[in-house]
Design an enzyme around this catalytic site. Structure first.
Site, PDB file in Angstrom:
ATOM      1  N   LYS A 280       0.836  -1.195   0.000  1.00  0.00           N
ATOM      2  CA  LYS A 280       0.000   0.000   0.000  1.00  0.00           C
ATOM      3  C   LYS A 280       0.874   1.249   0.000  1.00  0.00           C
ATOM      4  O   LYS A 280       1.989   1.212   0.499  1.00  0.00           O
ATOM      5  CB  LYS A 280      -0.860   0.031   1.277  1.00  0.00           C
ATOM      6  CG  LYS A 280      -2.018  -0.934   1.284  1.00  0.00           C
ATOM      7  CD  LYS A 280      -2.840  -0.800   2.549  1.00  0.00           C
ATOM      8  CE  LYS A 280      -4.017  -1.735   2.542  1.00  0.00           C
ATOM      9  NZ  LYS A 280      -4.996  -1.450   1.479  1.00  0.00           N
ATOM     10  N   ARG A 354     -10.619 -11.212   1.407  1.00  0.00           N
ATOM     11  CA  ARG A 354     -11.447 -12.248   0.774  1.00  0.00           C
ATOM     12  C   ARG A 354     -10.756 -13.605   0.788  1.00  0.00           C
ATOM     13  O   ARG A 354     -11.416 -14.638   0.790  1.00  0.00           O
ATOM     14  CB  ARG A 354     -11.808 -11.805  -0.648  1.00  0.00           C
ATOM     15  CG  ARG A 354     -10.623 -11.587  -1.546  1.00  0.00           C
ATOM     16  CD  ARG A 354     -10.946 -10.792  -2.791  1.00  0.00           C
ATOM     17  NE  ARG A 354     -11.014  -9.357  -2.532  1.00  0.00           N
ATOM     18  CZ  ARG A 354     -11.293  -8.440  -3.453  1.00  0.00           C
ATOM     19  NH1 ARG A 354     -11.559  -8.818  -4.694  1.00  0.00           N
ATOM     20  NH2 ARG A 354     -11.324  -7.160  -3.138  1.00  0.00           N
TER      21      ARG A 354
END
Ligand code: BES
Ligand code: MN
Ligand code: ZN
Length: 494
Positions: A280, A354
């Site tokens: 990130k 996920r």
């Protein structure tokens, strides 16, 4: 803080502070109409002077109360009397609780509940009051010197209800509100703790502690070895780059016959999300310590369910991992086989939530739950779509979606439903595996939900994306404890 309910009239009450509702149009509230004419005219003068308009959320402190046993009054605006609704009342309550928790009052009397509010019964008024006072009383002190705190240690809140009101209903609401408030603060504390304290092992220890404190709750913590044996390679791929080993926390609460199908709640517990090799950007990366908020939420809901001895069976799963880059970390293009047997091409290691939920949801199916709800700070796209007011709700079941929507509305912890259609499924196609872990640039919250849907078969499932609602940024940076109120409400309504 200690809570109690009273039906005593205002004139017989003794307190340091009273919360007195006032209306914008000058009409007297139920509580105000029993005050002396001189005190009423003092209130009228304060309002006429423009110090408060009485709008929902406005407050004004009056320090002179004549010969009333309540030494100071905090005027709490409810807006226009003919427009009074649950929203205005809740707003006044939240503002008053916050203002009062900034004062040095040892004993507070809350007179807001004397009003008749469309859509709020005695139970709900007492529940919201206790919950809001808990919320306002929370201070984070775990890792710093406690800030100057004017508040006396043993504070008391007395909630006044009308003389003829259903006392048992109010008492029940008080109990529920306390459980929800405490649970929400527990979730906030877990969220606020830094990632070098709140690790997967720490979350597991909190879960074990919870189980020890309630005879109806049992904990099982799956370690790396067991997860490997179960084939949870999707979950395990996320923490390959981390020095911290993962935990899959399984808490079971028995409040009904063993034959009754449980409700399953599954939380994303990424104790820190660097993005992994798909690193990130640096800006606000500290906030990725909140990426375990889903896990914190479901542990807290378990605590509330146990405290309230809800007549249901409940299974709570929290998948706790840390997502780091490193020499052994998963790389874009790596392919793993999930516990369901399907293979996943990991095109972006920052779409890790996920991946852990895929195996946790698949594992949850073994409990044959009547409903499965997962809670996850899953996508920046959900934050973009809904901002910080509504959590995203995804479900193929209109019935379950409606149960959750209603619980959100009733608890003041709302959700907004977003699409989860087969139209989006092709985006997850991979040339090398059964599916990819990301879709295109568009509808990112929906493609994430689509990915999850592949691991729940035909179960009665819903997904809550809390990326926008789990914490606040800026000057008031901190965990919100959402959606603990929503999910506890959902369980209470079953
Ligand atoms: N934890 C983040 C989602 C997130 C981002 C929540 C910002 C709140 C604020 C999640 O793991 C993530 O990184 N998602 C990616 C998915 C993308 C790579 C498909 C995202 O939203 O950018
Ligand atoms: Mn991520
Ligand atoms: Zn994440």
């Amino acid at each position: 803080m200690e809570f109690q309910i009273t039906t005593d009239p205002i004139h017989s009450l003794q307190a340091d502070l009273g919360i007195l509702p006032v209306y914008q149009d000058g009409k007297p509230s139920a509580a105000a109409s029993s005050l002396s004419p001189s005190l009423r005219s003092r209130i009228a003068r304060a309002m006429a002077s423009g110090d408060t308009q009485g709008k929902p959320g406005d407050t004004l402190l009056l320090t002179e109360t004549g010969n009333l046993g309540i030494k100071r009054l905090l005027l709490a605006g409810l807006g226009r009397k003919d427009k009074l609704d649950a929203r205005a009342w809740n707003k006044a309550l939240a503002a008053a609780a916050q203002r009062s928790e900034r004062s040095a009052s040892a004993h507070v009397v809350d007179l807001l509940g004397l009003e008749t509010v469309p859509g709020l019964d005695e139970t709900r008024k007492a529940r919201n009051s206790a919950e809001q006072w808990h919320h306002a009383s929370y201070r984070y002190t775990a890792t710093r010197k406690a800030a100057k705190d004017a508040r006396p240690k043993d504070r008391r809140l007395t909630i006044a209800v009308a003389g003829g009101a259903d006392l048992a209903a109010a008492e029940q609401g008080l109990k529920q509100g306390q459980a929800i408030g405490r649970a929400r603060n527990f979730a906030r504390e877990l969220g606020n703790l830094p990632a070098n304290v709140c690790t997967p092992a720490y979350l597991a220890s909190q879960a074990r502690k919870l189980a020890r404190s309630s005879p109806r709750v049992t904990a099982k913590i799956l370690l790396e070895k067991e997860m490997k044996e179960l084939g949870m390679n999707s979950l395990l791929s996320v923490c390959e780059g981390s020095q911290l080993t993962p935990r899959l926390i399984v808490l079971r609460y028995k409040g009904a016959s063993p034959k009754a199908a449980p409700v399953a709640l599954v939380g994303k517990g990424v104790t820190f999300d660097t993005g992994g090799i798909s690193l990130k950007p640096g800006r606000a990366m500290d906030e990725m310590k909140f990426d375990m908020s889903g896990a914190g939420c479901v542990l807290a809901v378990m605590q509330a369910a146990a405290e309230l001895e809800l007549p249901i069976n409940l299974v709570v799963l929290a998948a706790a991992v840390e997502n780091m880059p490193g020499g052994r970390a998963t790389k874009p293009g790596d392919i793993v086989k999930a516990m369901s047997g399907e293979t996943i091409e990991i095109l972006n290691t920052d779409a890790e939530g996920r991946l852990i939920l895929a195996d946790a949801l698949h594992y949850a199916l073994r409990f044959k739950p009547s409903r499965i709800v997962d809670v996850a700070t899953l996508t920046g796209a959900c934050l973009m779509a809904l901002g910080r007011h509504y959590s995203g709700l995804f479900s193929q079941s209109d019935e379950l979606a409606e149960e959750l929507r209603k619980a959100g509305e009733d608890s003041g912890d709302p959700v907004w439903r977003l699409p989860l259609g087969p139209e989006y499924m092709p985006e997850l196609k991979s040339n090398f595996a059964d599916m990819a872990n990301i879709g295109s640039r568009y509808a990112g919250a929906t493609t994430a939900a689509c990915f999850l849907s592949r691991f729940v078969k035909d179960a009665n499932w819903a997904h809550l994306d809390i990326a926008g609602t789990a914490w606040k940024t800026g000057a008031s940076k901190g965990s919100t404890g959402r959606p603990v109120p929503l999910l506890t409400e959902f369980l209470l309504a079953l």
